[in-house]
Design a protein around this motif. Sequence first.
Motif, PDB file in Angstrom:
ATOM      1  N   GLU A  37       0.867  -1.039  -0.020  1.00  0.00           N
ATOM      2  CA  GLU A  37       0.077  -0.171   0.072  1.00  0.00           C
ATOM      3  C   GLU A  37       0.915   1.166  -0.135  1.00  0.00           C
ATOM      4  N   ALA A  38       2.030   1.307   0.772  1.00  0.00           N
ATOM      5  CA  ALA A  38       2.886   2.404   0.727  1.00  0.00           C
ATOM      6  C   ALA A  38       3.445   2.499  -0.576  1.00  0.00           C
ATOM      7  N   SER A  40       2.275   1.716  -3.610  1.00  0.00           N
ATOM      8  CA  SER A  40       1.282   2.216  -4.321  1.00  0.00           C
ATOM      9  C   SER A  40       0.872   3.725  -4.339  1.00  0.00           C
ATOM     10  N   ASN A  41       1.051   4.055  -3.065  1.00  0.00           N
ATOM     11  CA  ASN A  41       0.837   5.785  -2.478  1.00  0.00           C
ATOM     12  C   ASN A  41       1.892   6.285  -3.205  1.00  0.00           C
ATOM     13  N   VAL A  42       3.186   5.927  -3.141  1.00  0.00           N
ATOM     14  CA  VAL A  42       4.251   6.513  -3.751  1.00  0.00           C
ATOM     15  C   VAL A  42       4.257   6.636  -5.377  1.00  0.00           C
ATOM     16  N   ASP A  44       1.028   6.573  -6.903  1.00  0.00           N
ATOM     17  CA  ASP A  44      -0.105   7.424  -7.204  1.00  0.00           C
ATOM     18  C   ASP A  44       0.387   8.984  -7.028  1.00  0.00           C
ATOM     19  N   SER A  45       1.218   9.152  -5.787  1.00  0.00           N
ATOM     20  CA  SER A  45       1.523  10.477  -5.664  1.00  0.00           C
ATOM     21  C   SER A  45       2.527  11.098  -6.819  1.00  0.00           C
ATOM     22  N   ASP A  48       0.502  11.816  -9.678  1.00  0.00           N
ATOM     23  CA  ASP A  48      -0.226  13.068  -9.623  1.00  0.00           C
ATOM     24  C   ASP A  48       0.905  14.133  -9.731  1.00  0.00           C
ATOM     25  N   LYS A  73       3.012  15.994  -1.160  1.00  0.00           N
ATOM     26  CA  LYS A  73       2.537  14.714  -0.710  1.00  0.00           C
ATOM     27  C   LYS A  73       3.161  13.789  -1.429  1.00  0.00           C
ATOM     28  N   SER A  77       5.216  10.901   0.856  1.00  0.00           N
ATOM     29  CA  SER A  77       4.977   9.441   0.697  1.00  0.00           C
ATOM     30  C   SER A  77       6.151   8.670   0.390  1.00  0.00           C
ATOM     31  N   LEU A  81       7.808   5.617   2.948  1.00  0.00           N
ATOM     32  CA  LEU A  81       8.209   4.435   2.304  1.00  0.00           C
ATOM     33  C   LEU A  81       9.692   4.079   2.670  1.00  0.00           C
TER      34      LEU A  81
END
Length: 100
Positions: A37-38, A40-42, A44-45, A48, A73, A77, A81
């Motif tokens: 999840e961490a 995937s957050n990286v 995604d951010s 963006d 963000k 992130s 990580l």
Amino acid sequence: MSITPINRLEPMQFLDQLNAENKTKNTQSDFRSIFSEAVSNVVDSETDLAREQYLFATGQSEDTHSLGIASTKAQISVDLLVTLRNKALESYNELMRINL
């Protein structure tokens, strides 16, 4: 001076409730899912941030603060990580130092 006797600990009811809720939700809270999840957050951010940079560079962005927010963000992130990775490595090294 009196010594207070140690009372027996009763099972914690809320832990049983949490386990039951987790089983009904079918979610895993193991390290692999937290780490993925961490990651995937990286991703995604960073996506963006790249989109905001493109919009800002082409003049399509009407609000200039969104680029700074996306950058912050992304940095947070990545920092999270890296911290998770470092703590995992520290834990592994600590486990390796345990003498059996």
